[in-house]
Design an enzyme around this catalytic site. Structure first.
Site, short mmCIF file in Angstrom:
data_model
loop_
_atom_site.label_atom_id
_atom_site.label_comp_id
_atom_site.label_asym_id
_atom_site.label_seq_id
_atom_site.Cartn_x
_atom_site.Cartn_y
_atom_site.Cartn_z
N GLY A 192 0.79 -1.22 0.00
CA GLY A 192 0.00 0.00 0.00
C GLY A 192 0.82 1.26 0.00
O GLY A 192 0.32 2.34 0.35
N TRP A 227 -2.85 -2.12 10.23
CA TRP A 227 -2.02 -1.78 9.06
C TRP A 227 -0.79 -1.11 9.65
O TRP A 227 -0.82 0.05 10.04
CB TRP A 227 -2.80 -0.84 8.15
CG TRP A 227 -2.05 -0.23 7.00
CD1 TRP A 227 -0.79 0.26 7.00
CD2 TRP A 227 -2.57 0.01 5.67
NE1 TRP A 227 -0.45 0.77 5.77
CE2 TRP A 227 -1.53 0.63 4.94
CE3 TRP A 227 -3.79 -0.24 5.05
CZ2 TRP A 227 -1.70 1.02 3.60
CZ3 TRP A 227 -3.94 0.14 3.72
CH2 TRP A 227 -2.92 0.75 3.01
N LYS A 271 -0.58 2.17 -4.53
CA LYS A 271 -1.19 3.47 -4.76
C LYS A 271 -1.07 3.93 -6.21
O LYS A 271 -1.89 4.72 -6.68
CB LYS A 271 -0.52 4.51 -3.84
CG LYS A 271 -0.85 4.33 -2.36
CD LYS A 271 -2.30 4.64 -2.06
CE LYS A 271 -2.59 4.76 -0.58
NZ LYS A 271 -2.56 3.49 0.13
N ASP A 302 -8.54 5.73 2.45
CA ASP A 302 -7.45 6.49 3.08
C ASP A 302 -6.94 7.59 2.16
O ASP A 302 -7.07 7.52 0.93
CB ASP A 302 -6.30 5.54 3.45
CG ASP A 302 -5.75 4.77 2.26
OD1 ASP A 302 -6.56 4.35 1.40
OD2 ASP A 302 -4.52 4.60 2.17
N ASP A 303 -6.34 8.62 2.77
CA ASP A 303 -5.64 9.70 2.07
C ASP A 303 -6.51 10.37 1.00
O ASP A 303 -6.08 10.57 -0.14
CB ASP A 303 -4.33 9.18 1.45
CG ASP A 303 -3.38 8.63 2.50
OD1 ASP A 303 -3.57 8.95 3.69
OD2 ASP A 303 -2.47 7.86 2.15
#
Length: 738
Positions: A158, A360, A189, A265-266
């Site tokens: 990831g 994670w 990503k 996420d993000d």
């Protein structure tokens, strides 16, 4: 009976010592229960054997056993009994099989080996343990009862940056099976079909074929291939997008995927809504996951995935906890983006999400410190917390082979938390990765483990065995014992790097490490020169000057390598020994050169390493970012996460001597955001002049032309709107006039 496997395992395992009997401390991961027979007898590895197996049971375990012991015969005295609970073949041993999923029971006696799994995967793991026992030589008559502490254990690909190659992933999956890790989450990503802009589209033929090959490789090694999607950047929360996501999952199911994850996420904007996230995930769970009877529970990564970013009053986490179907796993990185996991961490998050957190762990990932290679021990996670986690996966480096040092220990930790020994596991990992040159790799890795200064403030210890002598040397450079000890270690470091650079035992590993090995070699040579300068201080001037000239040359070579190797656009360069070894050597260099100048009335350069730029900020996520000067450019290290920029908060760069800035280029990841910020420059920190910012329509890059008619010492960017805004921090580069 003959040791027919002895030559084979010598070739495979190189310098690994062959033992007279099974050493349980070398079994990986460390087994839960190992009991030797009272007479402590051993039996030789059988040259042939009869396999007792219920037809069709445990196919991957049977294949692994065939690879280990190919000489299977119909009629021979020695038997190997292999099976899982419920099989006729192991019915006699049913009560001895651990009740835990993926557990297994092994029994070795004079004429028989029994491997009985709680399930097919447990039987496969039993064969992996037998493989390690065979590697050691004669088999001790013994029993083993073994099982994992944590249900889901493994790796999440990831990280940001260059994804692993297909070949690297195939090797990884073999490594996971061998080390009893059952989970690989595919979520790079930079895969456009995993995230925006193409998450709605099917994979092209070539990429689909590669994923299918990975799924088959995972199955052979009893690994769940978890395919993750990252739709939150541009999801519309429409029925069309919901259906597109389900169609993508169905396409992946047809490829062979049987485990799925959704990442939020993000991201910023509409995609962060917890109610809509929960509704979508529940729909997927009800209409897809639960309709398929051969898939594992759905996994999700939340937008607020660590405590420091969580707004409990805002209700994001509690909304997920209340609304999400109980079977859906929720990922968590800890108290911060990069953090070790302990009981207080889990005591805080588990009640909020109303389930056990799926960890994670962001280590050994280095996508925010790409100039460092992280090869040190895995430590800091608590023991005794196995019952508080549903899963634990490690986010690795983009360097797949180098990551195996840490991943080996992650496998060790997650299988048997309470007996985990970080140093022992680290040494075993190095031996496993490069058996013939393990001692050299350990020497190098000892000085290549810290992350350096970074925006997350996460550090690792480095050069540990040498630290006492380095501290003595820093206090008094004329202490003979310290000088000699550090000198010998620098010689060992140079030798280790030379040996590894020329080694071909593991070409993929050496290729990844090459820039750092070259830098480590230079560092070892530099340390020797600096310490020889100390020894020559009271001797002949010519000897001192020879070492001084070479030390200066090595400083230049280290700088040039840092400026030319590993030139990624984020944290370019190559750092080795940056925590204590290099700083101490630079301190000694400055001291010894200054002493020489005072004694001989000379003006030799005493400065070893220097950064004239400093960063200050009251933006919490930016205040520890690193600023670097490289040639004409001054760069602030970018961040991978969404930045919450408070109203009125600023980021400031200062330089100790006035310079003429020419231009600023930055990327805050959001079109039209320039109007919310003010850029100012100053020569003294008291009188400030505004500089206009330019941002083209629909573009995220922002530029500013800075007047070059005055020398400046300060430049600051201030958020001028009246409320917090969310941006990215992808680039911040100042150009300095030559």
């Amino acid at each position: 009976m003959k040791h027919y496997l002895f030559p084979l395992f010598c070739m495979v395992w190189g310098a690994t010592p062959m033992l007279a009997q099974t050493d349980a401390s070398l079994l990986q991961p460390k087994v839960q229960e190992f009991e030797l027979s009272k007479n402590e007898k051993t039996v030789a590895v059988p040259s042939s054997y009869q396999l007792v197996l219920t037809e069709g049971s445990c196919p991957h375990a049977a294949e692994a056993l065939k690879q280990l012991l190919p000489n299977k015969q119909e009629k021979t005295a020695f038997k190997i009994i292999l099976g899982k609970k419920g099989d006729k073949a192991v019915k006699k041993y049913a009560k001895k099989i651990p009740s835990h999923k993926e557990g297994y029971y092994i029994e070795v006696d004079d004429h028989c080996i029994v491997i009985a799994g709680a399930d097919a995967r447990g039987a496969f793991y039993g064969v992996q343990t037998l493989t390690q026992m065979v590697r050691q030589g004669d088999l001790s008559l013994c029993t083993i009862e073994d099982y994992p502490d944590i249900a889901f254990r493994g790796v999440v690909e990831g990280f940001y940056g260059t994804p692993w190659s297909h070949e690297a992933r195939m090797r990884q999956l073999t490594f996971y099976g061998r080390n009893k890790m059952n989970t690989y989450i595919y979520g790079p990503k930079d895969d456009p079909y995993h995230s925006s802009p193409n998450w709605r589209k099917p994979y092209p033929e070539k990429e689909a074929a590669q994923i299918h090959a990975l799924i088959e490789q995972a199955a052979r090694n009893e690994v769940n291939f978890v395919w993750a999607i990252h739709p939150g950047k541009d999801i519309k929360w429409t029925e069309a997008d919901r259906d597109a996501l389900l169609q993508k999952f169905e396409a992946m199911y047809q490829l062979g995927v049987r485990s799925f994850a959704v990442f939020f996420d993000d991201i910023s904007g509409d995609g962060t809504d917890p109610v809509r996230q929960a509704e979508l995930l529940n729909y997927i769970d009800t209409h897809f996951i639960q309709q398929k009877h051969d898939v594992t529970p759905l996994v999700m990564c939340p937008t607020e995935y660590n405590k420091s970013w969580s707004d409990v009053k805002g209700g994001y986490l509690t909304t997920l906890g209340k609304m999400l179907n109980p079977s859906i796993q929720i990922m968590w990185t800890g108290d911060r983006v990069i953090a070790c996991i302990d009981k207080p961490t889990l005591d805080w998050i588990n009640p909020l999400i109303q389930r056990k957190a799926y960890i994670w762990w962001n280590f050994p990932v280095n996508d925010y410190v790409r100039d460092h290679l992280l090869l040190g021990p895995v430590y800091g996670n608590a023991k005794g917390i196995q019952d508080e986690m549903s899963g634990f996966v490690s986010n690795p480096m983009e360097h797949a082979e180098s990551s195996k040092i840490s991943l080996y220990s992650v496998a060790d930790y997650t299988w048997n938390l309470d007996t985990y020994d970080s140093i022992q596991s680290w040494k075993h990992a190095i031996q496993d990765l490069l058996p013939q040159k393990a001692a050299y790799l350990e020497t190098f890795a000892t000085h290549c483990s810290d992350l350096g200064a970074n925006g997350h403030g996460f550090r690792r210890d480095e050069s540990v065995p040498l630290q006492p002598m380095l501290k003595v040397l820093a206090q008094d450079m004329n202490t003979p014992e310290a000088v000699d000890s550090v000198l010998r270690e620098c010689m060992r470091l140079e030798t280790a790097c030379d040996v590894l650079l020329a080694d071909n035992e593991n070409p993929a590993l050496i290729h990844e490490m090459r820039p750092w090995l070259k830098q480590g070699k230079l560092l070892g040579e530099y340390g020797q020169c600096v310490l020889q300068m100390v020894k020559a201080l009271d001797g002949k001037d010519a000897a001192f000057m020879t070492y001084y000239d070479r030390a200066r040359a090595l400083q230049t070579l280290m700088y040039e390598l840092d400026m030319t190797e590993n030139q990624n656009p984020y944290q370019p360069g190559v750092k080795v020994g940056s925590l204590i070894l290099l700083p101490t050597l630079n301190q000694v260099y400055t001291q010894v050169t200054s002493t020489y100048n005072a004694q001989h009335k000379t003006h030799l350069e005493t400065k070893a390493e220097y950064n004239p730029y400093t960063l200050t900020s009251d933006v919490p996520q930016l205040k520890t970012q690193v600023v670097r000067a490289r040639h004409q450019y001054v760069n602030v290290s970018p961040s991978n996460e969404v930045i919450k920029w408070p109203a009125g908060a600023m980021l400031q760069i200062a330089v100790d001597q006035p310079v003429r800035f020419e231009a600023l280029t930055m990327d805050l990841g959001t079109p039209g955001v320039a109007s919310q910020f003010t850029l100012e420059v100053s020569s003294n920190g008291e009188e400030w002049k505004s500089v206009s910012l330019s941002q083209a329509a629909e573009k995220t890059e922002i530029t500013a032309s800075i007047p070059t008619d005055a020398s400046l010492k300060f430049i600051r960017l201030t958020h001028k709107s009246g409320q917090e805004t969310q941006v990215y921090f992808k680039k911040f580069t100042l150009k300095v006039q030559k």
